[in-house]
Design an enzyme around this catalytic site. Structure first.
Site, PDB file in Angstrom:
ATOM      1  N   HIS A 132      13.840  26.873 -11.692  1.00  0.00           N
ATOM      2  CA  HIS A 132      13.808  25.467 -11.243  1.00  0.00           C
ATOM      3  C   HIS A 132      15.113  25.066 -10.573  1.00  0.00           C
ATOM      4  O   HIS A 132      15.411  23.879 -10.410  1.00  0.00           O
ATOM      5  CB  HIS A 132      13.505  24.547 -12.430  1.00  0.00           C
ATOM      6  CG  HIS A 132      12.148  24.777 -13.004  1.00  0.00           C
ATOM      7  ND1 HIS A 132      11.850  24.531 -14.316  1.00  0.00           N
ATOM      8  CD2 HIS A 132      11.007  25.255 -12.462  1.00  0.00           C
ATOM      9  CE1 HIS A 132      10.589  24.849 -14.549  1.00  0.00           C
ATOM     10  NE2 HIS A 132      10.049  25.287 -13.443  1.00  0.00           N
ATOM     11  N   CYS A 143      15.346  29.191   4.520  1.00  0.00           N
ATOM     12  CA  CYS A 143      15.753  30.581   4.242  1.00  0.00           C
ATOM     13  C   CYS A 143      16.268  30.774   2.810  1.00  0.00           C
ATOM     14  O   CYS A 143      16.701  31.878   2.454  1.00  0.00           O
ATOM     15  CB  CYS A 143      16.811  31.024   5.253  1.00  0.00           C
ATOM     16  SG  CYS A 143      18.400  30.204   5.032  1.00  0.00           S
TER      17      CYS A 143
HETATM   18  N1  APR Z   1      15.823  25.276 -30.349  1.00  0.00           N
HETATM   19  C1  APR Z   1      14.719  25.867 -29.832  1.00  0.00           C
HETATM   20  N2  APR Z   1      13.660  25.173 -29.327  1.00  0.00           N
HETATM   21  C2  APR Z   1      13.727  23.826 -29.382  1.00  0.00           C
HETATM   22  C3  APR Z   1      14.836  23.131 -29.935  1.00  0.00           C
HETATM   23  C4  APR Z   1      15.921  23.932 -30.436  1.00  0.00           C
HETATM   24  N3  APR Z   1      17.008  23.372 -30.957  1.00  0.00           N
HETATM   25  N4  APR Z   1      14.596  21.787 -29.843  1.00  0.00           N
HETATM   26  C5  APR Z   1      13.375  21.653 -29.250  1.00  0.00           C
HETATM   27  N5  APR Z   1      12.850  22.872 -28.979  1.00  0.00           N
HETATM   28  C6  APR Z   1      11.574  23.198 -28.337  1.00  0.00           C
HETATM   29  C7  APR Z   1      10.479  22.152 -28.491  1.00  0.00           C
HETATM   30  O1  APR Z   1       9.747  22.345 -29.689  1.00  0.00           O
HETATM   31  C8  APR Z   1       9.614  22.420 -27.251  1.00  0.00           C
HETATM   32  O2  APR Z   1       8.607  23.392 -27.522  1.00  0.00           O
HETATM   33  O3  APR Z   1      11.813  23.277 -26.951  1.00  0.00           O
HETATM   34  C9  APR Z   1      10.614  22.998 -26.240  1.00  0.00           C
HETATM   35  C10 APR Z   1      10.970  22.068 -25.084  1.00  0.00           C
HETATM   36  O4  APR Z   1       9.812  21.882 -24.329  1.00  0.00           O
HETATM   37  P1  APR Z   1       9.842  21.033 -22.967  1.00  0.00           P
HETATM   38  O5  APR Z   1      10.592  19.797 -23.172  1.00  0.00           O
HETATM   39  O6  APR Z   1       8.443  20.968 -22.497  1.00  0.00           O
HETATM   40  O7  APR Z   1      10.747  21.939 -22.002  1.00  0.00           O
HETATM   41  P2  APR Z   1      10.339  23.192 -21.104  1.00  0.00           P
HETATM   42  O8  APR Z   1       9.385  24.092 -21.755  1.00  0.00           O
HETATM   43  O9  APR Z   1      11.616  23.779 -20.610  1.00  0.00           O
HETATM   44  O10 APR Z   1       9.627  22.448 -19.859  1.00  0.00           O
HETATM   45  C11 APR Z   1       9.342  23.154 -18.713  1.00  0.00           C
HETATM   46  O11 APR Z   1       8.875  21.169 -17.476  1.00  0.00           O
HETATM   47  O12 APR Z   1       9.271  19.039 -16.944  1.00  0.00           O
HETATM   48  C12 APR Z   1       9.440  20.303 -16.519  1.00  0.00           C
HETATM   49  O13 APR Z   1      11.097  21.032 -15.040  1.00  0.00           O
HETATM   50  C13 APR Z   1      10.892  20.680 -16.356  1.00  0.00           C
HETATM   51  O14 APR Z   1      11.860  22.871 -16.716  1.00  0.00           O
HETATM   52  C14 APR Z   1      11.038  21.881 -17.281  1.00  0.00           C
HETATM   53  C15 APR Z   1       9.627  22.357 -17.467  1.00  0.00           C
END
Ligand code: APR
Length: 264
Positions: A132, A143
């Site tokens: 991302h 490019c």
């Molecule tokens: N350690 C490990 N995992 C954790 C912790 C922690 N301390 N705290 C929260 N989590 C977990 C949550 O349980 C959840 O499953 O991290 C996850 C975060 O999920 P999202 O907020 O959905 O993030 P992500 O999976 O990176 O989202 C993907 O969505 O909105 C877009 O561009 C944005 O890159 C992002 C993408």
């Protein structure tokens, strides 16, 4: 939350799985940076949970008038949204540092991160694909040439690529924007190469990132999930470590050091 004893058993199983694998990679999400003060997007305390998801046509609006988009961005440089402030103040935590150690020890071959926060690099990781983008970089939309902020003048907006004259934008991928091909190909290649994948702090619901564990799993790779909460991949993970990454990753490094120590 998992009891200490059973978490240690799970850490031991995870370490033995990584130790006996030949090509371990990681898919990382916002959860890894929660312990650095950066809010996640979904779940408790998530930005989208609190404020609702942003409009999905950010990129189309950029393409419609890149000059206006840049003028707006440059005029709001002084503003600090909750997310922007958290990103600017964040420092790598024990999980980021542990992943850099795993790479230096030779156990972690590559990291695919969905995060734009640059904390892996600040922790010392090198073999990284930022699917991302990175908040500290600019990118040509034609490019895919990239620059660190400040390396390319932005007095003329939209800035133009010195190589192909393409329009330059921030490197972070907007909603509605296709993933840059070089990053996508790198992620698919690493997912096909791996025989073990760590899933660190991702809800695994956003595509194409959520596809990579499926590519890996289908070709026999073992999935190791590190997340306090259940995800759609929990059921197909060989090992589940139901605890914060900052607690688990240093334990994983310690256990692998013991396994790698001569005479163990
Ligand atoms: N350690 C490990 N995992 C954790 C912790 C922690 N301390 N705290 C929260 N989590 C977990 C949550 O349980 C959840 O499953 O991290 C996850 C975060 O999920 P999202 O907020 O959905 O993030 P992500 O999976 O990176 O989202 C993907 O969505 O909105 C877009 O561009 C944005 O890159 C992002 C993408």
């Amino acid at each position: 939350m998992t009891s200490e004893a059973s978490l240690d058993q799970q850490v031991d199983t995870a370490a033995r799985t990584v130790y006996s694998s030949s090509y371990t990679i990681a898919l990382v999400g916002a959860g890894i940076s929660v312990e650095s003060g950066v809010p996640p997007f979904r779940g408790p305390g998530g930005l989208w949970t609190k404020h609702g998801e942003p409009p999905m046509d950010g990129y189309q609006r950029f393409l419609a008038d890149p000059r206006a988009w840049w003028a707006d961005v440059l005029s709001r440089q002084g503003e600090h949204s909750e997310f922007k402030k958290a990103l600017e103040e964040a420092k790598p935590n024990l999980a980021h540092l542990a992943m850099a150690d795993l790479e230096k020890m030779g156990f972690l071959k590559h990291t695919i991160t969905q995060n734009i926060d640059n904390l892996h690099q600040e922790a010392g990781s090198v073999a990284i694909t930022e699917i991302h983008g990175n908040r500290l970089k600019l990118r040509c939309i034609e490019c895919n040439a990239r620059w660190r902020l400040g390396e390319l003048p932005t007095d003329e907006v939209p800035p133009r690529c010195p190589h192909c004259k393409g329009i330059v934008k921030t490197d972070t991928v907007m909603f509605g924007e296709p993933i840059p091909l070089d990053a996508l190909e790198s992620c698919q290649r690493e997912s096909r190469l791996c025989d073990c994948m760590l899933l660190v702090g991702t809800s695994a619901v956003v595509y194409p990132a959520a596809e990579f564990p499926v590519i890996a799993y289908r070709q026999g790779a073992k999935l190791i999930e590190i997340n306090p909460m259940e995800t759609p991949l929990s059921g197909v993970s060989a090992v589940v470590l139901r605890a914060p990454a900052g607690e688990v990753m240093p334990k994983l490094v310690e256990r692998l050091k013991q396994l790698a120590a001569p005479g163990v």
